[in-house]
Motif scaffolding. Sequence first.
Motif, PDB file in Angstrom:
ATOM      1  N   SER A  88     -12.955  20.961  25.663  1.00 41.63           N
ATOM      2  CA  SER A  88     -13.748  20.298  26.695  1.00 41.63           C
ATOM      3  C   SER A  88     -15.173  20.832  26.712  1.00 41.63           C
ATOM      4  CB  SER A  88     -13.097  20.506  28.058  1.00 41.63           C
ATOM      5  OG  SER A  88     -13.935  20.062  29.086  1.00 41.63           O
ATOM      6  N   ASN A  89     -16.084  19.999  27.224  1.00 39.01           N
ATOM      7  CA  ASN A  89     -17.464  20.449  27.440  1.00 39.01           C
ATOM      8  C   ASN A  89     -17.652  20.997  28.851  1.00 39.01           C
ATOM      9  OD1 ASN A  89     -17.201  18.062  28.820  1.00 39.01           O
ATOM     10  ND2 ASN A  89     -19.015  17.082  27.942  1.00 39.01           N
ATOM     11  N   VAL A  90     -16.540  21.270  29.522  1.00 43.14           N
ATOM     12  CA  VAL A  90     -16.544  21.893  30.847  1.00 43.14           C
ATOM     13  C   VAL A  90     -15.920  23.276  30.711  1.00 43.14           C
ATOM     14  CG1 VAL A  90     -15.670  21.745  33.212  1.00 43.14           C
ATOM     15  CG2 VAL A  90     -16.338  19.665  32.000  1.00 43.14           C
ATOM     16  N   ASP A  91     -16.491  24.243  31.386  1.00 42.65           N
ATOM     17  CA  ASP A  91     -15.928  25.595  31.391  1.00 42.65           C
ATOM     18  C   ASP A  91     -14.652  25.589  32.232  1.00 42.65           C
ATOM     19  OD1 ASP A  91     -15.398  28.283  31.381  1.00 42.65           O
ATOM     20  OD2 ASP A  91     -17.132  28.867  32.584  1.00 42.65           O
ATOM     21  N   ILE A  92     -13.505  25.732  31.573  1.00 37.52           N
ATOM     22  CA  ILE A  92     -12.219  25.596  32.256  1.00 37.52           C
ATOM     23  C   ILE A  92     -11.362  26.835  32.045  1.00 37.52           C
ATOM     24  CG2 ILE A  92     -10.109  24.238  32.490  1.00 37.52           C
ATOM     25  CD1 ILE A  92     -11.581  21.831  31.451  1.00 37.52           C
ATOM     26  N   LYS A  93     -10.776  27.303  33.130  1.00 41.60           N
ATOM     27  CA  LYS A  93      -9.764  28.353  33.078  1.00 41.60           C
ATOM     28  C   LYS A  93      -8.438  27.764  33.519  1.00 41.60           C
ATOM     29  CE  LYS A  93     -13.007  32.067  34.323  1.00 41.60           C
ATOM     30  NZ  LYS A  93     -13.314  33.112  35.328  1.00 41.60           N
ATOM     31  N   VAL A  94      -7.355  28.193  32.881  1.00 40.26           N
ATOM     32  CA  VAL A  94      -6.018  27.750  33.261  1.00 40.26           C
ATOM     33  C   VAL A  94      -5.261  28.941  33.831  1.00 40.26           C
ATOM     34  CG1 VAL A  94      -3.842  26.769  32.482  1.00 40.26           C
ATOM     35  CG2 VAL A  94      -5.997  25.957  31.496  1.00 40.26           C
ATOM     36  N   ARG A  95      -4.758  28.775  35.066  1.00 35.83           N
ATOM     37  CA  ARG A  95      -4.022  29.843  35.727  1.00 35.83           C
ATOM     38  C   ARG A  95      -2.618  29.349  36.035  1.00 35.83           C
ATOM     39  NH1 ARG A  95      -6.971  31.673  40.819  1.00 35.83           N
ATOM     40  NH2 ARG A  95      -8.390  32.458  39.216  1.00 35.83           N
ATOM     41  N   GLU A  96      -1.619  30.098  35.583  1.00 32.73           N
ATOM     42  CA  GLU A  96      -0.228  29.722  35.820  1.00 32.73           C
ATOM     43  C   GLU A  96       0.324  30.499  37.004  1.00 32.73           C
ATOM     44  OE1 GLU A  96       2.051  30.064  32.194  1.00 32.73           O
ATOM     45  OE2 GLU A  96       0.257  29.670  30.992  1.00 32.73           O
ATOM     46  N   THR A  97       1.081  29.802  37.860  1.00 28.42           N
ATOM     47  CA  THR A  97       1.646  30.455  39.029  1.00 28.42           C
ATOM     48  C   THR A  97       2.991  29.815  39.366  1.00 28.42           C
ATOM     49  OG1 THR A  97       1.238  31.094  41.333  1.00 28.42           O
ATOM     50  CG2 THR A  97       0.503  28.912  40.666  1.00 28.42           C
ATOM     51  N   ALA A  98       3.868  30.582  39.991  1.00 31.45           N
ATOM     52  CA  ALA A  98       5.184  30.095  40.400  1.00 31.45           C
ATOM     53  C   ALA A  98       5.370  30.368  41.888  1.00 31.45           C
ATOM     54  CB  ALA A  98       6.292  30.759  39.592  1.00 31.45           C
ATOM     55  N   GLY A  99       6.254  29.586  42.508  1.00 33.58           N
ATOM     56  CA  GLY A  99       6.510  29.764  43.933  1.00 33.58           C
ATOM     57  C   GLY A  99       6.455  28.439  44.657  1.00 33.58           C
ATOM     58  N   VAL A 100       6.347  28.486  45.981  1.00 35.86           N
ATOM     59  CA  VAL A 100       6.267  27.267  46.784  1.00 35.86           C
ATOM     60  C   VAL A 100       4.897  26.637  46.549  1.00 35.86           C
ATOM     61  CG1 VAL A 100       6.377  26.287  49.088  1.00 35.86           C
ATOM     62  CG2 VAL A 100       7.821  28.259  48.498  1.00 35.86           C
ATOM     63  N   PRO A 101       4.835  25.441  45.951  1.00 33.41           N
ATOM     64  CA  PRO A 101       3.543  24.884  45.517  1.00 33.41           C
ATOM     65  C   PRO A 101       2.474  24.810  46.597  1.00 33.41           C
ATOM     66  CG  PRO A 101       5.336  23.636  44.547  1.00 33.41           C
ATOM     67  CD  PRO A 101       5.960  24.585  45.522  1.00 33.41           C
ATOM     68  N   ALA A 102       2.799  24.225  47.762  1.00 29.46           N
ATOM     69  CA  ALA A 102       1.781  24.055  48.803  1.00 29.46           C
ATOM     70  C   ALA A 102       1.248  25.403  49.280  1.00 29.46           C
ATOM     71  CB  ALA A 102       2.356  23.254  49.968  1.00 29.46           C
ATOM     72  N   GLU A 103       2.125  26.370  49.447  1.00 29.24           N
ATOM     73  CA  GLU A 103       1.693  27.687  49.909  1.00 29.24           C
ATOM     74  C   GLU A 103       0.757  28.337  48.903  1.00 29.24           C
ATOM     75  OE1 GLU A 103       5.042  30.102  50.805  1.00 29.24           O
ATOM     76  OE2 GLU A 103       5.747  28.824  52.457  1.00 29.24           O
ATOM     77  N   LYS A 104       1.093  28.222  47.622  1.00 26.52           N
ATOM     78  CA  LYS A 104       0.266  28.816  46.585  1.00 26.52           C
ATOM     79  C   LYS A 104      -1.129  28.189  46.551  1.00 26.52           C
ATOM     80  CE  LYS A 104       3.039  31.878  44.840  1.00 26.52           C
ATOM     81  NZ  LYS A 104       2.689  33.343  44.878  1.00 26.52           N
ATOM     82  N   VAL A 105      -1.190  26.874  46.691  1.00 29.89           N
ATOM     83  CA  VAL A 105      -2.482  26.197  46.623  1.00 29.89           C
ATOM     84  C   VAL A 105      -3.328  26.520  47.846  1.00 29.89           C
ATOM     85  CG1 VAL A 105      -3.645  23.970  46.452  1.00 29.89           C
ATOM     86  CG2 VAL A 105      -1.560  24.374  45.166  1.00 29.89           C
ATOM     87  N   VAL A 106      -2.718  26.593  49.021  1.00 33.38           N
ATOM     88  CA  VAL A 106      -3.469  26.966  50.231  1.00 33.38           C
ATOM     89  C   VAL A 106      -4.063  28.363  50.059  1.00 33.38           C
ATOM     90  CG1 VAL A 106      -3.276  27.525  52.680  1.00 33.38           C
ATOM     91  CG2 VAL A 106      -2.213  25.448  51.786  1.00 33.38           C
ATOM     92  N   GLU A 107      -3.290  29.279  49.481  1.00 34.60           N
ATOM     93  CA  GLU A 107      -3.809  30.621  49.222  1.00 34.60           C
ATOM     94  C   GLU A 107      -5.019  30.563  48.292  1.00 34.60           C
ATOM     95  OE1 GLU A 107      -0.578  32.822  47.608  1.00 34.60           O
ATOM     96  OE2 GLU A 107       0.577  32.852  49.483  1.00 34.60           O
ATOM     97  N   GLU A 108      -4.920  29.776  47.239  1.00 39.12           N
ATOM     98  CA  GLU A 108      -6.027  29.653  46.292  1.00 39.12           C
ATOM     99  C   GLU A 108      -7.247  29.009  46.952  1.00 39.12           C
ATOM    100  OE1 GLU A 108      -6.327  30.629  43.172  1.00 39.12           O
ATOM    101  OE2 GLU A 108      -4.284  31.249  42.680  1.00 39.12           O
ATOM    102  N   SER A 109      -7.009  28.063  47.847  1.00 41.78           N
ATOM    103  CA  SER A 109      -8.123  27.342  48.471  1.00 41.78           C
ATOM    104  C   SER A 109      -8.973  28.241  49.361  1.00 41.78           C
ATOM    105  CB  SER A 109      -7.592  26.152  49.280  1.00 41.78           C
ATOM    106  OG  SER A 109      -6.963  26.572  50.489  1.00 41.78           O
ATOM    107  N   ARG A 110      -8.405  29.334  49.824  1.00 43.23           N
ATOM    108  CA  ARG A 110      -9.154  30.263  50.674  1.00 43.23           C
ATOM    109  C   ARG A 110     -10.370  30.831  49.946  1.00 43.23           C
ATOM    110  NH1 ARG A 110      -5.167  34.253  53.167  1.00 43.23           N
ATOM    111  NH2 ARG A 110      -4.509  32.247  54.033  1.00 43.23           N
ATOM    112  N   PHE A 111     -10.285  30.854  48.616  1.00 44.04           N
ATOM    113  CA  PHE A 111     -11.346  31.453  47.812  1.00 44.04           C
ATOM    114  C   PHE A 111     -11.987  30.420  46.892  1.00 44.04           C
ATOM    115  CE2 PHE A 111      -7.974  34.487  48.752  1.00 44.04           C
ATOM    116  CZ  PHE A 111      -8.680  35.441  49.464  1.00 44.04           C
ATOM    117  N   ALA A 112     -12.068  29.179  47.372  1.00 42.64           N
ATOM    118  CA  ALA A 112     -12.633  28.095  46.561  1.00 42.64           C
ATOM    119  C   ALA A 112     -13.611  27.282  47.404  1.00 42.64           C
ATOM    120  CB  ALA A 112     -11.521  27.196  46.026  1.00 42.64           C
ATOM    121  N   ASP A 113     -14.505  26.581  46.705  1.00 40.45           N
ATOM    122  CA  ASP A 113     -15.434  25.676  47.374  1.00 40.45           C
ATOM    123  C   ASP A 113     -14.893  24.253  47.445  1.00 40.45           C
ATOM    124  OD1 ASP A 113     -17.747  27.463  47.819  1.00 40.45           O
ATOM    125  OD2 ASP A 113     -17.760  27.575  45.629  1.00 40.45           O
TER     126      ASP A 113
END
Length: 278
Positions: A88-113
């Motif tokens: 890709s011509n976009v700078d992309i990182k792939v992060r793998e995670t396991a667990g309850v999906p919604a909870e994990k994403v809410v945690e990640e969103s705390r540190f995102a724009d």
Amino acid sequence: MKKIIAAIDALHFSDEQVEAFKYIAREAESPLTVVCLDDIVSELTPMGTMYPGGYAYNYEQITAESRAALEFQRDKNLKQLHEICDGSNVDIKVRETAGVPAEKVVEESRFADLLLIGNSTSFATLYDTDPPRFVKDLLAEAECPVMVLPEVMSPVKEIIFSYNGTFSSMYAIRQFTELFPGYADMPVKVVYVAENNNKVMPWEPQLREYLDMHYDTVEYIILNGEPATEFLALLIHRKDCIVTYGAYGRSGVSRFFHRSDADNILRTVNIPVFITHP
């Protein structure tokens, strides 16, 4: 640059979905972090609901064959994802995670724009709502703005700001403007649906002053009727715009921004929907 994250189901995603995420990251001139959610246990448990008595499940009861097949599919998908991202011509990182999906994403969103999700992303095993419960949960609970994307992304040619004079609607406009400064030359429509027979756009002089500082071309539209119906009629045949909403699922806001109204938009139209709340 902004920190943009995108959530995908490691077992169920498409090339088109990833391309949509990349498109938005390019528009925001920012790198992208793709969070791959692994929920194999839930994938293996729907049979427990198909019998009247049900049965308890745990890791010992999950057949080794079924688990191995899902792990193989996940690993294959992740390899495919890395191939898409590496080229890709976009700078992309792939992060793998396991667990309850919604909870994990809410945690990640705390540190995102900004959080990106597909409008059909679902971790339900047998059936789901429309929009999926996963999407609705994130819209209500995410700790950063959320943009829900259609399966296939069309180039954006116009920005539509839904507005009703409330803090939440203006907050969504400001957040979007900060995230996408490159859209300064994009045509903008501000849409107000007259409420309580008030046919004057609230705080219009102040709104015009703000938007004139950020956008070259802004059109102001006042519609009459039931807000959700009028807004849906405006958007139903569009594929080339982004629409903003405020205060999804929160109390104490205008009926124009009720959760059910945004759900109807997500269920019916095929455009990106930007939703945030203070």
